[in-house]
Enzyme design. Sequence first.
Site, PDB file in Angstrom:
ATOM      1  N   GLN B  91      39.148  44.575  46.738  1.00 39.22           N
ATOM      2  CA  GLN B  91      40.264  44.248  46.608  1.00 39.22           C
ATOM      3  C   GLN B  91      40.521  42.515  46.821  1.00 39.22           C
ATOM      4  O   GLN B  91      39.746  42.059  47.744  1.00 39.22           O
ATOM      5  CB  GLN B  91      41.197  44.966  47.572  1.00 39.22           C
ATOM      6  N   ARG B  92      41.394  41.926  46.072  1.00 41.75           N
ATOM      7  CA  ARG B  92      41.490  40.638  46.300  1.00 41.75           C
ATOM      8  C   ARG B  92      41.528  40.043  47.754  1.00 41.75           C
ATOM      9  O   ARG B  92      40.788  39.385  48.100  1.00 41.75           O
ATOM     10  CB  ARG B  92      42.844  40.104  45.462  1.00 41.75           C
TER      11      ARG B  92
END
Lengths: 358, 202
Positions: B91-92
């Site tokens: 995830q970012r």
Amino acid sequence: MAAEEEGDVEWVVDTIAGFLQGPAWSIPILEFMEQKCEVFDDEEESKLSYTEIYKEYQALVEKLLEDYLKEVGINEEKFQEAFSSPLAKTRTSQAILQTVLAAEDFRLFKKMMVQKNIEMQLQAIRIIKERNGVLPDCLTEGSDVFSEIEEEEMKILREVLRKSKEEYEIEQERKRTEEARGKLKSPDVSYGSPGDSREAIKVKESMEGADDSEGTPKLPLEESQKYAREDLKPVRPLPKGTESLPQPSCTKGKDDVKKRSAGKCSENAAQKAGMKGPNLSELEKQQLKQREDYLKKKRDMLMATKKESRNNVLLPSNSEQKEEESSPKEEMSEEKQRLLQKRKMLAEKLKEEVINKR
Amino acid sequence: MGDVQKHPSTPQGSPSTPHPQGLLSVIQKLKGSPEQELRIVLLGLDNAGKTTLLKRLASEEVSTITPTQGFNIKSVHSHGFKLNVWDIGGQRSIRPYWRKYLGSTDLLIYVIDSADQKRFEETGQELAELTEDESLMGVPLLVFANKQDLVTAAPAAEIAEGLSLHTYRDREWQIQACSALSGEGVQDGMNWISSQIMNRKK
Ligand SMILES: Nc1nc2c(ncn2[C@@H]2O[C@H](COP(=O)(O)OP(=O)(O)O)[C@@H](O)[C@H]2O)c(=O)[nH]1
Ligand SMILES: [Mg+2]
């Protein structure tokens, strides 16, 4: 000349093996583990935060080793040579090396930390149980109700734990210095302080996950009191002399029978450690012994201080106490019962963990 | 939030220097198993199929996988080596942490969801940045063009093009079409990894 070299190598290996078994090594290592084990749970997935802690551990291990080598005048070359020789393998054991190896093996490190976390929770439960071991009535089925007296007891106990922590730490410090100078055994003093036990209970809370947050701030000791009572329900106070052994594994006979070839519910720590095979037993024996000593001391200390503060009656009510969980007389709500059930299951799991992994 | 922003300055620290630990590495040799261990890092955007691939490699059940918040490690034995594979959440918000895991990496696996065309640019960007990291200099790269079982999946060649893989000249690389879910193509990728390891040994 070759013989001389060999003797040299032997000396280096033995010296370091000795160091790794002594307090100058094991105290800081154990302290580190106790301080940082709280976030380590038994999930397969690792948290990002483990990595920071792991790096700190690596740094600690390296520093301790380096400092020691410097102190005894073994240079890195000699060290390399010694530990590359076949002698290194025969004169050390995986048990001795475990804490070093963990600095190069994240999973081993994680396993150690998870285990330490569980151990500390069990210790805490154990201590609570010992404190209240003479209260078999309160170990009654499904009961989550404190009598007022019991609640008072818990307050006192908490206060005692808090107060004695300081004294205890001072004492530890003193012993540590002593021990570091003297004999090379039993770093029992590093088994934390009463504060540590309370910490450990907090972990249990966090391990129970998000749905444990019905908004009631928990009082650590009281929590584990319930927990302990549930958990240890079938137990009667143990005979003197065995009661401060670290593992409550005897409380569930059937688990024990399953897991022990002997099938005997003996609390013989050494025997238990031996089950795991020759590899770890040595270290584990030592560790169990340490824990035993620690718990004995702690119990004695608590006994004494508690008596004292009972006479002093009025205790300063600190903020934590105000957060105490609701009225003791109230009927147990369904939710509470469910919670309790969950705790019980967790306790089972923890025990199994420790028994399995030891 | 700008979409193609650079890594925010990472939580603490420089790209992890592979710890020197001369002392420890010697002691490590005393460890039980004689197998040589290698470190493989498995990266890619979230939902690419990294964890599924990891479990596939370890011959574990792949049907109940939840998004990774932290990281997973598993060992895979291959051609006499023990491959320690690190799967780190994609995830970012987690990506800034990737570089903490890059030190001492022997091989990088990068996983792409071949059916997620919308994010091809994003994933290409991440890969480009990764390969610029000092710790990954010269480290062989295997790209898995995953989810080939989906009809909408782009073929590996197309993805290679999109990633400009041909411009990666400072390392060995390979792109392999696969389905982590069905297992197809996964072994081919592993064979390439083995060949890389063998080559390096010589
Ligand atoms: N159709 C298909 N789905 C896949 C494949 N690999 C993974 N998935 C699915 O993609 C989702 C994300 O997978 P996961 O392994 O969690 O991705 P990660 O975030 O990169 O670790 C899950 O629902 C997987 O079942 C594949 O090869 N084909
Ligand atoms: Mg994942």
